[in-house]
Design a protein around this motif. Structure first.
Motif, PDB file in Angstrom:
ATOM      1  N   GLY A  43       9.048  74.442  85.328  1.00  9.96           N
ATOM      2  CA  GLY A  43       7.609  74.562  85.480  1.00  9.96           C
ATOM      3  C   GLY A  43       6.895  74.726  84.144  1.00  9.96           C
ATOM      4  O   GLY A  43       7.488  74.566  83.074  1.00  9.96           O
ATOM      5  N   ASP A  44       5.597  75.083  84.212  1.00  6.07           N
ATOM      6  CA  ASP A  44       4.793  75.060  82.988  1.00  6.07           C
ATOM      7  C   ASP A  44       3.603  75.999  83.068  1.00  6.07           C
ATOM      8  O   ASP A  44       2.882  76.033  84.068  1.00  6.07           O
ATOM      9  N   HIS A  45       3.436  76.807  82.041  1.00  4.42           N
ATOM     10  CA  HIS A  45       2.179  77.427  81.627  1.00  4.42           C
ATOM     11  C   HIS A  45       2.279  77.582  80.124  1.00  4.42           C
ATOM     12  O   HIS A  45       3.365  77.774  79.576  1.00  4.42           O
ATOM     13  N   VAL A  46       1.141  77.506  79.447  1.00  9.59           N
ATOM     14  CA  VAL A  46       1.126  77.666  77.995  1.00  9.59           C
ATOM     15  C   VAL A  46       0.877  79.117  77.624  1.00  9.59           C
ATOM     16  O   VAL A  46       1.607  79.719  76.843  1.00  9.59           O
ATOM     17  N   TRP A  72       7.260  81.747  80.022  1.00 10.03           N
ATOM     18  CA  TRP A  72       7.306  80.347  80.448  1.00 10.03           C
ATOM     19  C   TRP A  72       7.727  79.526  79.236  1.00 10.03           C
ATOM     20  O   TRP A  72       7.011  79.476  78.241  1.00 10.03           O
ATOM     21  N   LEU A  73       8.864  78.877  79.315  1.00  7.05           N
ATOM     22  CA  LEU A  73       9.322  78.034  78.220  1.00  7.05           C
ATOM     23  C   LEU A  73       8.557  76.716  78.209  1.00  7.05           C
ATOM     24  O   LEU A  73       8.090  76.242  79.247  1.00  7.05           O
ATOM     25  N   LEU A  96       4.223  69.717  84.884  1.00  3.76           N
ATOM     26  CA  LEU A  96       3.589  69.820  83.574  1.00  3.76           C
ATOM     27  C   LEU A  96       2.079  69.743  83.755  1.00  3.76           C
ATOM     28  O   LEU A  96       1.571  68.841  84.433  1.00  3.76           O
ATOM     29  N   ILE A  97       1.349  70.682  83.150  1.00  5.73           N
ATOM     30  CA  ILE A  97      -0.118  70.672  83.241  1.00  5.73           C
ATOM     31  C   ILE A  97      -0.628  69.657  82.215  1.00  5.73           C
ATOM     32  O   ILE A  97      -0.825  69.961  81.038  1.00  5.73           O
ATOM     33  N   LEU A  98      -0.828  68.457  82.678  1.00  2.00           N
ATOM     34  CA  LEU A  98      -1.051  67.305  81.805  1.00  2.00           C
ATOM     35  C   LEU A  98      -2.299  67.467  80.949  1.00  2.00           C
ATOM     36  O   LEU A  98      -2.292  67.190  79.742  1.00  2.00           O
ATOM     37  N   GLY A 124       6.803  65.362  86.804  1.00  2.00           N
ATOM     38  CA  GLY A 124       5.792  65.888  87.703  1.00  2.00           C
ATOM     39  C   GLY A 124       4.625  66.391  86.893  1.00  2.00           C
ATOM     40  O   GLY A 124       4.805  67.165  85.948  1.00  2.00           O
ATOM     41  N   VAL A 125       3.418  65.943  87.226  1.00  2.00           N
ATOM     42  CA  VAL A 125       2.236  66.316  86.447  1.00  2.00           C
ATOM     43  C   VAL A 125       1.130  66.774  87.377  1.00  2.00           C
ATOM     44  O   VAL A 125       1.074  66.415  88.560  1.00  2.00           O
ATOM     45  N   GLY A 126       0.232  67.586  86.830  1.00  2.00           N
ATOM     46  CA  GLY A 126      -0.932  68.047  87.563  1.00  2.00           C
ATOM     47  C   GLY A 126      -1.978  68.535  86.587  1.00  2.00           C
ATOM     48  O   GLY A 126      -1.824  68.405  85.368  1.00  2.00           O
ATOM     49  N   THR A 127      -3.046  69.108  87.127  1.00  2.00           N
ATOM     50  CA  THR A 127      -4.128  69.602  86.284  1.00  2.00           C
ATOM     51  C   THR A 127      -4.261  71.112  86.347  1.00  2.00           C
ATOM     52  O   THR A 127      -5.137  71.676  85.690  1.00  2.00           O
ATOM     53  N   GLY A 128      -3.418  71.788  87.114  1.00  2.00           N
ATOM     54  CA  GLY A 128      -3.423  73.234  87.112  1.00  2.00           C
ATOM     55  C   GLY A 128      -4.596  73.828  87.872  1.00  2.00           C
ATOM     56  O   GLY A 128      -5.441  73.131  88.433  1.00  2.00           O
TER      57      GLY A 128
END
Length: 303
Positions: A43-46, A72-73, A96-98, A124-128
């Protein structure tokens, strides 16, 4: 060992932290592959605000199930690291929050991953959902679906051709169009799977993506979304059967959102899904608890 489930099952790995050091994450990934899981998803967060007014869309009460100091790596760095240690693993992001990122830099990262590993990536991508994260990074939260569609087209062009025209300033400070090269290109396929299920998201899947990877929904809700996705494909003159459908039944951040077993996998296969993702709970019980979850789901899903 290979599974004999109706559709392949992958694992979205737990988040890093005291219970999941690099060695523990690697051990869990190895164990998942030995049990028959096929794809490792991350998953993803910055960065996360300590306090937020944004509503988390995947729990009943709208509260996020992880703290601001949860590690979050970076997903693409993590996948590259996993690929180096696990040469048979398939790799993916969920998601991934594109639109937090510059598309040229994403293209460069993806081309590098592809060149180094020689393996396909399911992106996998999205806008969060977290407006404060956008504000902190300095990118607009509004119109992010439109920007995502443009970003996907730009990334695809760079990955495939390694060439694209951009507007730059000349010596007279006036704009001019200049052709740029990016090498290496991506020798292995990179497929884009969109993570949302709003009407705008379904239109984006139909027009711009290779598949659909929605957040956890009940089978009944998914049937309705699939009907709308087919209509969006018709409107876009897109063959619905071309799409790769990936489902996330659970368990996961909200354990009430369903489970994985032979019957549910057969039902998802009947709906047209080609893969399922086991989302590990945020509270796994450490390495031993996470392995026990993998074993329990494998036992009830395939011999």
């Amino acid at each position: 060992m290979p599974s004999s489930s109706p559709i392949p099952v992958g694992v979205r790995l737990p988040l890093a932290g005291p219970e999941f050091t690099p060695s523990a994450l690697l051990e869990l990934s190895r164990r998942a592959l030995e049990l028959g899981y096929e794809t490792l998803w991350v998953g993803d967060h910055v960065l996360l605000p300590e306090k937020s007014s944004s509503v988390y869309p995947h729990t009943v009460d709208g509260a996020r199930p992880f703290r601001a100091d949860t590690p979050w790596l970076d997903p693409l760095l993590q996948l590259t690291w996993l690929a180096g240690a696990l040469p048979t693993a398939r790799l993916g992001t969920s998601v991934l929050i594109l639109t937090l990122r510059n598309p040229v830099l994403i293209a460069k990262q993806l081309a590098t991953v592809s060149w180094l590993t020689g393996r396909p990536v399911s992106l996998g991508v999205g806008t969060g959902w977290l407006r404060e994260e956008y504000d902190a990074i300095g990118v607009p939260f509004e119109h992010r679906a439109t920007r995502a569609k443009k970003a996907i087209a730009e990334i695809r062009e760079l990955l495939a051709r390694g060439r694209r025209d951009y507007s730059v300033r000349g010596a007279d400070d006036e704009p001019r169009t200049t052709s740029f090269l990016m090498a290496p290109t991506a020798p292995a396929p990179v497929e884009f799977l969109w993570g949302g299920f709003s009407p705008v998201a379904l239109r984006l899947v139909a027009s711009s993506c290779d598949g659909w990877l929605p957040a956890k929904q009940s089978p009944e809700e998914l049937e309705g979304h699939l009907r709308r996705l087919k209509d969006a494909c018709d409107d876009a003159h897109r063959d619905f059967d071309e799409l790769k459908l990936v489902v996330k039944p659970g368990p996961g951040p909200d354990p009430r959102a369903g489970g994985i077993d032979k019957d549910s996998l057969a039902a998802y296969a009947e709906l047209g899904f080609r893969e399922a993702i086991l989302e590990m709970p945020y509270d796994t019980g450490g390495l031993a608890g996470a392995v026990a979850t993998l074993e329990r789901v494998a036992t009830r899903s395939w011999p």
